[in-house]
Motif scaffolding. Structure first.
Motif, PDB file in Angstrom:
ATOM      1  N   ASP A 264       6.695 -17.270  19.849  1.00 11.64           N
ATOM      2  CA  ASP A 264       5.372 -17.694  19.710  1.00 11.64           C
ATOM      3  C   ASP A 264       5.389 -17.680  18.188  1.00 11.64           C
ATOM      4  O   ASP A 264       5.481 -16.830  17.695  1.00 11.64           O
ATOM      5  CB  ASP A 264       4.472 -16.339  20.366  1.00 11.64           C
ATOM      6  N   LYS A 265       5.104 -18.861  17.735  1.00  9.91           N
ATOM      7  CA  LYS A 265       4.910 -19.162  16.416  1.00  9.91           C
ATOM      8  C   LYS A 265       4.147 -18.230  15.539  1.00  9.91           C
ATOM      9  O   LYS A 265       4.490 -17.867  14.537  1.00  9.91           O
ATOM     10  CB  LYS A 265       4.962 -20.578  16.201  1.00  9.91           C
ATOM     11  N   GLU A 266       2.873 -18.173  16.242  1.00  7.18           N
ATOM     12  CA  GLU A 266       1.955 -17.481  15.179  1.00  7.18           C
ATOM     13  C   GLU A 266       2.267 -16.157  15.346  1.00  7.18           C
ATOM     14  O   GLU A 266       2.088 -15.240  14.290  1.00  7.18           O
ATOM     15  CB  GLU A 266       0.478 -17.774  16.037  1.00  7.18           C
ATOM     16  N   ALA A 267       2.630 -15.373  16.333  1.00  9.54           N
ATOM     17  CA  ALA A 267       3.072 -13.965  16.485  1.00  9.54           C
ATOM     18  C   ALA A 267       4.320 -13.550  15.262  1.00  9.54           C
ATOM     19  O   ALA A 267       4.315 -12.600  14.550  1.00  9.54           O
ATOM     20  CB  ALA A 267       3.303 -13.447  17.758  1.00  9.54           C
ATOM     21  N   VAL A 268       5.221 -14.597  15.391  1.00 10.73           N
ATOM     22  CA  VAL A 268       6.214 -14.282  14.520  1.00 10.73           C
ATOM     23  C   VAL A 268       5.756 -14.433  13.052  1.00 10.73           C
ATOM     24  O   VAL A 268       6.311 -13.953  12.361  1.00 10.73           O
ATOM     25  CB  VAL A 268       7.543 -15.402  15.023  1.00 10.73           C
ATOM     26  N   ALA A 269       5.055 -15.401  12.694  1.00  8.51           N
ATOM     27  CA  ALA A 269       4.586 -15.642  11.282  1.00  8.51           C
ATOM     28  C   ALA A 269       3.857 -14.441  10.918  1.00  8.51           C
ATOM     29  O   ALA A 269       3.871 -14.057   9.763  1.00  8.51           O
ATOM     30  CB  ALA A 269       3.800 -17.016  11.352  1.00  8.51           C
ATOM     31  N   ALA A 270       3.160 -14.074  11.859  1.00 10.90           N
ATOM     32  CA  ALA A 270       2.116 -12.960  11.324  1.00 10.90           C
ATOM     33  C   ALA A 270       3.030 -11.486  11.171  1.00 10.90           C
ATOM     34  O   ALA A 270       2.991 -10.899  10.331  1.00 10.90           O
ATOM     35  CB  ALA A 270       1.246 -12.362  12.438  1.00 10.90           C
ATOM     36  N   PHE A 271       4.136 -11.536  12.000  1.00 12.34           N
ATOM     37  CA  PHE A 271       5.179 -10.281  11.802  1.00 12.34           C
ATOM     38  C   PHE A 271       5.921 -10.339  10.316  1.00 12.34           C
ATOM     39  O   PHE A 271       5.804  -9.526   9.715  1.00 12.34           O
ATOM     40  CB  PHE A 271       6.278 -10.203  12.925  1.00 12.34           C
ATOM     41  N   GLY A 272       6.437 -11.819  10.121  1.00 15.35           N
ATOM     42  CA  GLY A 272       7.042 -12.165   8.847  1.00 15.35           C
ATOM     43  C   GLY A 272       5.920 -11.718   7.760  1.00 15.35           C
ATOM     44  O   GLY A 272       6.565 -11.093   6.677  1.00 15.35           O
ATOM     45  N   ASP A 273       4.936 -12.246   7.791  1.00 17.05           N
ATOM     46  CA  ASP A 273       3.991 -11.818   6.668  1.00 17.05           C
ATOM     47  C   ASP A 273       3.967 -10.203   6.359  1.00 17.05           C
ATOM     48  O   ASP A 273       3.898  -9.758   5.292  1.00 17.05           O
ATOM     49  CB  ASP A 273       2.553 -12.330   7.007  1.00 17.05           C
ATOM     50  N   ALA A 274       3.579  -9.413   7.564  1.00 14.96           N
ATOM     51  CA  ALA A 274       3.614  -8.039   7.390  1.00 14.96           C
ATOM     52  C   ALA A 274       4.859  -7.336   7.057  1.00 14.96           C
ATOM     53  O   ALA A 274       4.674  -6.520   5.882  1.00 14.96           O
ATOM     54  CB  ALA A 274       3.297  -7.648   8.907  1.00 14.96           C
ATOM     55  N   VAL A 275       6.097  -7.556   7.508  1.00  8.70           N
ATOM     56  CA  VAL A 275       7.114  -7.049   6.947  1.00  8.70           C
ATOM     57  C   VAL A 275       7.935  -7.461   5.596  1.00  8.70           C
ATOM     58  O   VAL A 275       8.214  -6.579   4.941  1.00  8.70           O
ATOM     59  CB  VAL A 275       8.282  -7.210   7.907  1.00  8.70           C
ATOM     60  N   LYS A 276       7.333  -8.698   5.317  1.00  6.61           N
ATOM     61  CA  LYS A 276       7.724  -8.978   3.862  1.00  6.61           C
ATOM     62  C   LYS A 276       7.118  -8.351   2.801  1.00  6.61           C
ATOM     63  O   LYS A 276       7.472  -8.321   1.788  1.00  6.61           O
ATOM     64  CB  LYS A 276       8.013 -10.508   3.825  1.00  6.61           C
ATOM     65  N   GLN A 277       5.805  -7.922   2.908  1.00  7.57           N
ATOM     66  CA  GLN A 277       5.033  -7.164   1.923  1.00  7.57           C
ATOM     67  C   GLN A 277       5.606  -5.655   1.892  1.00  7.57           C
ATOM     68  O   GLN A 277       5.171  -5.029   1.014  1.00  7.57           O
ATOM     69  CB  GLN A 277       3.714  -7.137   2.663  1.00  7.57           C
ATOM     70  N   ALA A 278       6.201  -5.354   3.174  1.00  8.13           N
ATOM     71  CA  ALA A 278       6.871  -4.019   2.974  1.00  8.13           C
ATOM     72  C   ALA A 278       7.807  -3.794   1.935  1.00  8.13           C
ATOM     73  O   ALA A 278       7.793  -2.672   1.040  1.00  8.13           O
ATOM     74  CB  ALA A 278       7.471  -3.613   4.208  1.00  8.13           C
ATOM     75  N   GLY A 279       8.337  -4.723   1.555  1.00  3.50           N
ATOM     76  CA  GLY A 279       9.511  -4.468   0.259  1.00  3.50           C
ATOM     77  C   GLY A 279       8.661  -4.383  -0.955  1.00  3.50           C
ATOM     78  O   GLY A 279       9.334  -3.866  -2.005  1.00  3.50           O
ATOM     79  N   SER A 280       7.418  -4.615  -1.164  1.00  2.00           N
ATOM     80  CA  SER A 280       6.684  -4.419  -2.398  1.00  2.00           C
ATOM     81  C   SER A 280       6.583  -3.017  -3.026  1.00  2.00           C
ATOM     82  O   SER A 280       6.844  -2.509  -3.923  1.00  2.00           O
ATOM     83  CB  SER A 280       5.360  -5.143  -2.519  1.00  2.00           C
ATOM     84  N   SER A 281       6.770  -2.098  -1.920  1.00  2.00           N
ATOM     85  CA  SER A 281       6.868  -0.545  -2.175  1.00  2.00           C
ATOM     86  C   SER A 281       8.226   0.065  -2.332  1.00  2.00           C
ATOM     87  O   SER A 281       8.179   1.406  -2.674  1.00  2.00           O
ATOM     88  CB  SER A 281       6.520   0.149  -1.012  1.00  2.00           C
ATOM     89  N   THR A 282       9.164  -0.803  -2.440  1.00  2.00           N
ATOM     90  CA  THR A 282      10.648  -0.226  -2.562  1.00  2.00           C
ATOM     91  C   THR A 282      10.831  -0.534  -4.319  1.00  2.00           C
ATOM     92  O   THR A 282      10.155  -1.075  -5.022  1.00  2.00           O
ATOM     93  CB  THR A 282      11.886  -1.115  -1.917  1.00  2.00           C
ATOM     94  N   GLN A 283      11.846   0.321  -4.801  1.00  3.86           N
ATOM     95  CA  GLN A 283      12.128   0.314  -6.276  1.00  3.86           C
ATOM     96  C   GLN A 283      12.558  -1.154  -6.586  1.00  3.86           C
ATOM     97  O   GLN A 283      12.139  -1.522  -7.603  1.00  3.86           O
ATOM     98  CB  GLN A 283      13.377   1.381  -6.420  1.00  3.86           C
ATOM     99  N   GLY A 284      13.279  -1.901  -5.906  1.00  3.38           N
ATOM    100  CA  GLY A 284      13.770  -3.263  -6.334  1.00  3.38           C
ATOM    101  C   GLY A 284      12.788  -4.311  -5.870  1.00  3.38           C
ATOM    102  O   GLY A 284      12.979  -5.408  -5.956  1.00  3.38           O
ATOM    103  N   LYS A 285      11.722  -3.649  -5.100  1.00  2.00           N
ATOM    104  CA  LYS A 285      10.547  -4.864  -4.778  1.00  2.00           C
ATOM    105  C   LYS A 285      11.132  -5.698  -3.547  1.00  2.00           C
ATOM    106  O   LYS A 285      10.587  -6.887  -3.403  1.00  2.00           O
ATOM    107  CB  LYS A 285       9.827  -5.690  -5.861  1.00  2.00           C
ATOM    108  N   LYS A 286      12.167  -5.293  -3.022  1.00  2.62           N
ATOM    109  CA  LYS A 286      12.704  -6.244  -2.093  1.00  2.62           C
ATOM    110  C   LYS A 286      13.059  -5.436  -0.601  1.00  2.62           C
ATOM    111  O   LYS A 286      14.077  -4.453  -0.804  1.00  2.62           O
ATOM    112  CB  LYS A 286      14.051  -7.034  -2.479  1.00  2.62           C
TER     113      LYS A 286
END
Length: 177
Positions: free
Chosen positions: A58-80
């Motif tokens: 499901d392209k929309e579901a995968v894209a939404a998941f990708g957007d959500a988890v890629k933002q999670a890295g911004s809270s890490t020390q290395g921002k990744k």
């Protein structure tokens, strides 16, 4: 940890071990990796099934998941975060399980699990498409092969295992035209 490249696994393990060493706890840590397993008679069959799974996502579901988890890295020390380098095809299996490369013949999957073990990974958390049938097949065909190869000394020397099968995990260099 999520699936990764060879260099990514090595970096992450070294980083965690160093952090644990600073606390005097290096001997207390263990590593687990997520992996999606497809074992077929030929590598072509396994890769074909992988392509079919990814093609039906499901392209929309995968894209939404990708957007959500890629933002999670911004809270890490290395921002990744763990999904920073994940592509659509990787995110179809939500813990980058396809990147663990347990897709191929029973020999290829066994070799790759022994490589992961040699890097310091203690547990491989497996997912399967047809869980009951596939896990039975894995237990009957792949696991005994892994145990046989371990008895022969495989899985303990990272350099040897990298030489044998590590190329499949290396980050692909982009060549510009």
């Amino acid at each position: 940890m999520n699936g990764n490249t060879l260099e990514g696994f090595q970096e992450q393990i070294a980083d965690v071990k160093e952090r644990a060493r600073k606390l005097g706890r290096e001997d207390e840590i263990h590593f687990a990796v997520n992996g999606f397993c497809i074992v077929k008679e030929t590598e072509e069959e396994a890769i074909g099934l992988l392509a079919e799974i990814q093609g039906k996502a499901d392209k929309e579901a995968v894209a939404a998941f990708g957007d959500a988890v890629k933002q999670a890295g911004s809270s890490t020390q290395g921002k990744k975060g763990m999904w920073a380098d994940s592509k659509f095809e990787d995110l179809v299996q939500y813990n980058d399980g396809f990147k663990t490369k347990l897709i191929g013949t029973k020999e290829q999957v066994a070799d790759r699990i022994l490589l992961l073990k040699s890097l310091g990974i203690d547990i491989v958390l497996l997912a399967f498409l047809h869980y009951e049938d596939d896990i039975e097949h894995y237990g009957r065909e792949v696991l005994p092969l892994i145990r046989k190869l371990e008895k022969e000394g495989r899985g303990s020397n990272a350099e040897e295992e990298i030489e044998r099968t590590g190329e499949v995990y290396r980050a692909k260099k982009v060549v510009e035209a």
